[in-house]
Design a protein around this motif. Structure first.
Motif, PDB file in Angstrom:
ATOM      1  N   ILE A 113      15.796  22.957  -8.944  1.00 48.55           N
ATOM      2  CA  ILE A 113      16.374  21.958  -8.290  1.00 48.55           C
ATOM      3  C   ILE A 113      15.637  21.430  -7.170  1.00 48.55           C
ATOM      4  O   ILE A 113      15.171  20.216  -6.879  1.00 48.55           O
ATOM      5  CB  ILE A 113      17.703  22.131  -7.877  1.00 48.55           C
ATOM      6  N   ALA A 162      13.508  17.942  -7.019  1.00 52.07           N
ATOM      7  CA  ALA A 162      13.584  16.916  -5.774  1.00 52.07           C
ATOM      8  C   ALA A 162      12.581  16.712  -4.885  1.00 52.07           C
ATOM      9  O   ALA A 162      12.393  15.612  -4.593  1.00 52.07           O
ATOM     10  CB  ALA A 162      14.995  17.507  -4.867  1.00 52.07           C
ATOM     11  N   VAL A 173      23.568  15.674  -7.975  1.00 51.70           N
ATOM     12  CA  VAL A 173      23.034  17.001  -8.046  1.00 51.70           C
ATOM     13  C   VAL A 173      24.188  17.688  -7.981  1.00 51.70           C
ATOM     14  O   VAL A 173      24.170  18.883  -8.819  1.00 51.70           O
ATOM     15  CB  VAL A 173      22.150  16.965  -6.822  1.00 51.70           C
TER      16      VAL A 173
END
Lengths: 462, 92
Positions: free
Chosen positions: B13, B17, B43
């Protein structure tokens, strides 16, 4: 004037966060940094007792209240005679013929399952259950225990002493170490003495004693009730009606004996009285669990815990003269949820659980103790079902009984506590998502060994 | 090994990002505060979907796992689409 209580008042919130909760809340790798600070090893019992978890074991969204959420009319409560409980009185209520029939039907049910290889009732299943329940009766301890150590006085050393708060923490930690999940403390008062079984006698004597006729509780000292819970496995309970698969019911009762004997010995070794806590008991256990803040009354007329739902197989009550800090009843929204849900009652095969919309003062028979404005169960119908098919349906289907791997369950419980308007939707979603009894109980034998309940306890919920 | 899975998931993640923000910066696109809200919600729902899917499987509840995945991926997609739409509308 009766002392009634139906308006819980907020006192304060718990704030315990366990390592598991913490990891889940973050849900990402960075959690490992914070977890290190929680993972400090304990050094000794004093150190364990200083941990925040020793002060409270309820989740942060559970409120402490001054009175239980269920309305209690203390004037109507009578000291309950255990000879009226379903197990002791079934023969009297059903008559000799029907009583014999129930056992014959039970034997036929078991035999039919084994011969036809019915999942959950095969010879293997029945052998597993018979083995798991060992200790239920034959390991139960006497009313005053049989301590395996001497008192400090007998040893010529000082008795252990601490403030009521220190004592409560010490007992809580030790009880958990011995197998209890949650622990609470209630001072014995004139009011709650009504919750001591009628076949125990209060006497102005120096020491408690038991005889064949009576168990005697002294009035010479102030007493406190140590109330602790013994859960049964959800994994096993949801796998079958035959006593909960692998007799998770009997197994939990057997663990109660292990825990009670250790509690007797621990209190004895500290230098204090230890009365009850075993099968002989002290009083109606859901009532004491409610007063001690270990749960709320539910539709099954049993205790429902914020963490373990109605899978508390038993709540043990032990009296002591050790001064202990009192714990308060709780409000987790459970009682209100039970009014809406009704899943246990709808699926109860014997119809023993009330389907009423609102609680009532009307008991269903002498097996109930009057005084609650609750959902009284027909314990004799329940007993008949138990003795024939070994039912645990109400435990298996309760929406409050969930493992704690998926975070949604915690959110649902927070919703039940804070947004009761969603209770009906939660019940509907529980059905839609397929929770309840599992289809094939025998898949237990194919599970990952790490997921088997160790010593009868679910790996993720203990 | 549960912690290892979540550590890897957190890294994935985080990397995704960072890559996304760098790519947007290269193109001269910057989020304004109200665009961050649906992006972060997306998210959060994605993490919720993965956690509840794997958690329900660990509980042996296959039906609940798939329903959980679908019902939480829908808001994930909705918030992601809303973010993209807000950014596009502002740039136009």
């Amino acid at each position: 004037m009766s002392e009634k209580s139906n308006k819980p008042r907020k006192t304060h919130y718990h704030s315990t966060v366990s390592r598991r909760d913490f990891m889940k809340a973050l849900g990402v790798g960075v959690a490992s940094v914070g977890a290190v600070s929680f993972a400090r090893p304990f050094i000794d019992l004093e150190d364990m007792a200083s941990h925040p978890k020793a002060e409270s074991v309820q989740p942060f969204w559970v409120r402490e209240v001054d009175e239980p959420t269920i309305e209690i009319d203390w004037d109507r409560i009578e000291r309950f005679d255990t000879r009226n409980n379903a197990f002791a009185s079934a023969k009297r209520h059903l008559g000799e013929e029907r009583y014999g029939q129930v056992f014959a039907e039970g034997a036929r049910y078991e035999k039919e399952g084994a011969i036809n290889n019915i999942p959950g009732r095969t010879t293997r299943d029945q052998a597993l259950g018979a083995a798991a329940q060992w200790g239920w009766h034959n390991l139960d301890v006497p009313w005053l225990g049989s301590p395996t150590t001497e008192t400090p006085e007998e040893r010529g050393i000082p008795k252990w002493e601490g403030s009521p708060e220190e004592a409560a923490k010490t007992i809580r930690v030790a009880a958990r170490y011995f197998g209890a999940t949650d622990v609470g403390f209630v001072p014995l008062t004139e009011r709650n003495k009504k919750l001591i079984y009628a076949n125990h006698r209060f006497e102005d004597v120096e020491e408690p004693y038991e005889s064949e006729e009576q168990n005697v509780i002294p009035t010479s000292r102030d007493l406190w009730a140590i109330v602790y819970t013994i859960p049964q496995s959800l994994i096993m309970t949801q796998r079958g009606e035959y006593g909960g698969y692998g007799d998770s019911v009997g197994y939990a009762y057997a663990r109660r004996g292990f825990t009670a004997q250790r509690m007797h010995t621990f209190l004895h070794g500290l230098g204090y009285w230890h009365i009850g806590g075993s099968g002989t008991g002290v009083g109606p256990t859901p009532a004491w669990g409610n007063l001690a803040g270990l749960g709320e009354m539910g539709r099954t007329n049993r205790l429902v815990s914020p963490k373990y739902g109605n899978l508390l197989r038993t709540t043990a009550v032990m009296l002591t003269d050790m001064p202990l800090a009192e714990s308060k009843p709780i409000d987790a929204g459970i009682w209100e949820f039970c009014k809406t849900c009704k899943k246990c009652a709808e699926q109860c095969p014997s119809g023993a659980i009330s389907m009423a919309d609102e609680p009532s003062r009307e008991v269903t028979g002498p097996w109930n103790n009057p005084g609650l404005v609750g959902f009284y169960d027909n314990a004799i119908k329940c007993w008949e079902q138990l003795m024939t098919t070994g039912c645990t349906t109400c435990h298996a289907v309760c929406p409050y009984n969930k493992m704690d791997e998926a975070t949604i369950h915690e959110l649902v419980k927070i919703s039940i506590a804070k947004a009761p308007a969603l209770n009906g939707t939660i019940r509907m979603m529980d059905d839609t998502f397929g929770y309840g009894l599992v289809e094939n109980p025998e898949d237990f034998w194919e599970m990952d060994p790490d997921d088997y309940p160790l010593f009868g306890l679910d790996p993720s919920r203990s | 090994m549960e912690w290892f899975f979540w550590m890897l998931f957190g890294i994935v993640i985080g990397v995704a990002a960072t890559f996304l923000v760098q790519e947007l910066n290269k193109r001269g696109i910057r989020f304004v505060w109200y665009e961050w809200i649906p992006a972060l919600l997306s998210v959060v729902f994605l993490i919720g979907a993965v956690q509840n899917f794997t958690g329900s499987l660990a509980e042996g509840r296959v039906q609940a796992a798939w329903l959980m995945l679908v019902s939480l991926l829908v808001p994930t997609a909705v918030f992601a689409a809303l973010t993209a739409r807000l950014v596009r509308a502002r740039l136009q």
